[in-house]
Design a protein around this motif. Structure first.
Motif, short mmCIF file in Angstrom:
data_model
loop_
_atom_site.label_atom_id
_atom_site.label_comp_id
_atom_site.label_asym_id
_atom_site.label_seq_id
_atom_site.Cartn_x
_atom_site.Cartn_y
_atom_site.Cartn_z
N GLY A 64 14.02 -9.45 -15.93
CA GLY A 64 14.05 -10.63 -15.07
C GLY A 64 14.97 -10.52 -13.87
O GLY A 64 14.91 -11.34 -12.96
N ARG A 65 15.84 -9.49 -13.87
CA ARG A 65 16.76 -9.32 -12.75
C ARG A 65 16.09 -8.63 -11.56
O ARG A 65 16.63 -8.64 -10.46
CB ARG A 65 17.97 -8.50 -13.19
CG ARG A 65 18.81 -9.17 -14.27
CD ARG A 65 19.83 -8.19 -14.81
NE ARG A 65 19.17 -7.02 -15.41
CZ ARG A 65 19.82 -5.96 -15.91
NH1 ARG A 65 21.14 -5.95 -15.87
NH2 ARG A 65 19.15 -4.95 -16.44
N ARG A 66 14.93 -8.04 -11.80
CA ARG A 66 14.24 -7.30 -10.73
C ARG A 66 12.96 -8.03 -10.33
O ARG A 66 12.34 -8.71 -11.16
CB ARG A 66 13.90 -5.88 -11.20
CG ARG A 66 15.11 -5.08 -11.64
CD ARG A 66 14.71 -3.67 -12.01
NE ARG A 66 14.15 -2.95 -10.88
CZ ARG A 66 13.58 -1.75 -10.98
NH1 ARG A 66 13.46 -1.16 -12.15
NH2 ARG A 66 13.10 -1.16 -9.90
N LEU A 67 12.59 -7.87 -9.06
CA LEU A 67 11.42 -8.56 -8.54
C LEU A 67 10.19 -7.65 -8.58
O LEU A 67 10.29 -6.43 -8.47
CB LEU A 67 11.66 -9.01 -7.10
CG LEU A 67 12.70 -10.13 -6.90
CD1 LEU A 67 12.90 -10.37 -5.41
CD2 LEU A 67 12.26 -11.40 -7.61
N LEU A 68 9.04 -8.28 -8.69
CA LEU A 68 7.76 -7.58 -8.62
C LEU A 68 6.93 -8.25 -7.53
O LEU A 68 6.76 -9.48 -7.53
CB LEU A 68 7.03 -7.66 -9.96
CG LEU A 68 5.81 -6.75 -10.11
CD1 LEU A 68 6.23 -5.28 -10.11
CD2 LEU A 68 5.06 -7.08 -11.41
N ILE A 69 6.43 -7.45 -6.60
CA ILE A 69 5.65 -7.98 -5.48
C ILE A 69 4.17 -7.83 -5.79
O ILE A 69 3.69 -6.74 -6.11
CB ILE A 69 5.98 -7.23 -4.17
CG1 ILE A 69 7.49 -7.11 -3.99
CG2 ILE A 69 5.33 -7.93 -2.99
CD1 ILE A 69 8.21 -8.43 -3.97
N THR A 70 3.44 -8.94 -5.67
CA THR A 70 2.01 -8.94 -5.99
C THR A 70 1.21 -9.49 -4.81
O THR A 70 1.64 -10.45 -4.15
CB THR A 70 1.73 -9.80 -7.23
OG1 THR A 70 2.53 -9.32 -8.32
CG2 THR A 70 0.26 -9.73 -7.63
N LEU A 71 0.07 -8.89 -4.57
CA LEU A 71 -0.81 -9.34 -3.50
C LEU A 71 -1.55 -10.61 -3.94
O LEU A 71 -2.04 -10.70 -5.06
CB LEU A 71 -1.82 -8.24 -3.19
CG LEU A 71 -2.53 -8.24 -1.83
CD1 LEU A 71 -1.51 -8.10 -0.70
CD2 LEU A 71 -3.53 -7.10 -1.77
N THR A 72 -1.63 -11.59 -3.06
CA THR A 72 -2.37 -12.81 -3.35
C THR A 72 -3.84 -12.65 -2.93
O THR A 72 -4.19 -11.68 -2.25
CB THR A 72 -1.77 -13.99 -2.57
OG1 THR A 72 -1.97 -13.76 -1.16
CG2 THR A 72 -0.29 -14.15 -2.87
N PRO A 73 -4.71 -13.58 -3.33
CA PRO A 73 -6.09 -13.53 -2.84
C PRO A 73 -6.18 -13.52 -1.32
O PRO A 73 -7.05 -12.86 -0.75
CB PRO A 73 -6.72 -14.80 -3.44
CG PRO A 73 -5.94 -15.03 -4.69
CD PRO A 73 -4.53 -14.63 -4.35
N GLU A 74 -5.26 -14.26 -0.66
CA GLU A 74 -5.26 -14.26 0.80
C GLU A 74 -4.89 -12.87 1.34
O GLU A 74 -5.46 -12.40 2.34
CB GLU A 74 -4.27 -15.30 1.33
CG GLU A 74 -4.70 -16.73 1.11
CD GLU A 74 -4.30 -17.26 -0.27
OE1 GLU A 74 -3.85 -16.44 -1.11
OE2 GLU A 74 -4.45 -18.47 -0.49
N GLY A 75 -3.93 -12.23 0.69
CA GLY A 75 -3.55 -10.88 1.10
C GLY A 75 -4.67 -9.89 0.86
O GLY A 75 -4.91 -8.99 1.67
N ASP A 76 -5.37 -10.07 -0.24
CA ASP A 76 -6.50 -9.19 -0.54
C ASP A 76 -7.60 -9.33 0.51
O ASP A 76 -8.24 -8.35 0.89
CB ASP A 76 -7.06 -9.52 -1.92
CG ASP A 76 -8.04 -8.49 -2.41
OD1 ASP A 76 -7.61 -7.41 -2.86
OD2 ASP A 76 -9.26 -8.75 -2.33
N SER A 77 -7.78 -10.55 1.00
CA SER A 77 -8.81 -10.77 2.02
C SER A 77 -8.46 -10.08 3.34
O SER A 77 -9.35 -9.69 4.10
CB SER A 77 -9.03 -12.27 2.25
OG SER A 77 -7.89 -12.86 2.86
N VAL A 78 -7.15 -9.92 3.61
CA VAL A 78 -6.73 -9.20 4.81
C VAL A 78 -7.20 -7.76 4.73
O VAL A 78 -7.70 -7.20 5.72
CB VAL A 78 -5.19 -9.25 4.96
CG1 VAL A 78 -4.73 -8.28 6.05
CG2 VAL A 78 -4.75 -10.67 5.31
#
Length: 207
Positions: free
Chosen positions: A130-144
């Protein structure tokens, strides 16, 4: 080339045979500039020339992507690269993105702030830490990325590689993937140049 695969592309052996002939006839004629003759071997000069050529092509492509797609889509170059990396490799930590893309941690953080504001990515704690972050693509990002692929499919390859034949592109693709996968061992000593001390005002070079 006589040999070809079922898709009409030359097989690996044929491509490597062509490359060997090219190396004998062309690369051996690549002479070092006189100014560099005393400072590096022929092999080092060829590596430098090849690396410079790669950088030139990469900048040409990046400039067109930035001008014709990324900026109109509201993305910086770094932001576009981050979104692309998440699409290709899945969710990642900010440090992973920085290492993979050759960006500073500060640049990644700044870009993620903008991407998250625009709802193209989300930052959340990693499930196992929980101390580290995970970056995930959103549906809007996927559409880009989907929009980018549509844009890319309309770009004639000749603009970037018009001087290369189809066979040469096959070889180039293989070699770039091979070179990109190369990583020096962790134990291998790295040679770094010491930073020169700042020159004082009025100081001149001594011969």
């Amino acid at each position: 080339m006589a040999d070809a695969s079922a898709e009409g592309r030359p097989d690996y052996t044929t491509c490597m045979g062509w490359l060997a002939q090219f190396a004998d006839s062309e690369l051996n004629r690549l002479e070092k500039p006189p100014a560099l003759a005393a400072h590096m071997t022929s092999e080092a000069w060829r590596a430098l020339s090849f690396g410079h050529g790669l950088i030139q092509v990469a900048r040409l492509i990046e400039r067109q992507v930035d001008t014709d797609f990324a900026r109109p889509a509201g993305l910086s170059v770094a932001g576009f690269r981050i979104v692309s990396a998440l699409k290709l490799n899945g969710p990642q930590a900010p440090s992973q993105l920085a290492d993979q893309l050759g960006l500073t941690r500060a640049s990644v953080t700044s870009s993620l702030d903008t991407l998250e504001r625009d709802r193209l990515v989300v930052r959340a704690p990693q499930p196992d830490d929980g101390r580290r972050l995970l970056i995930t693509l959103t549906p809007e990002g996927d559409s880009v990325i989907e929009d980018f692929l549509k844009w890319l499919s309309d770009q004639p390859e000749q603009e970037w590689f018009e001087s290369l034949t189809r066979d040469e592109l096959v070889v180039l693709d293989h070699l770039l993937r091979k070179a990109g996968a190369q990583r020096p061992p962790e134990s291998q000593a790295r040679h770094t140049v010491k930073r020169r001390p700042p020159r004082r005002r009025g100081e001149t070079n001594s011969s």
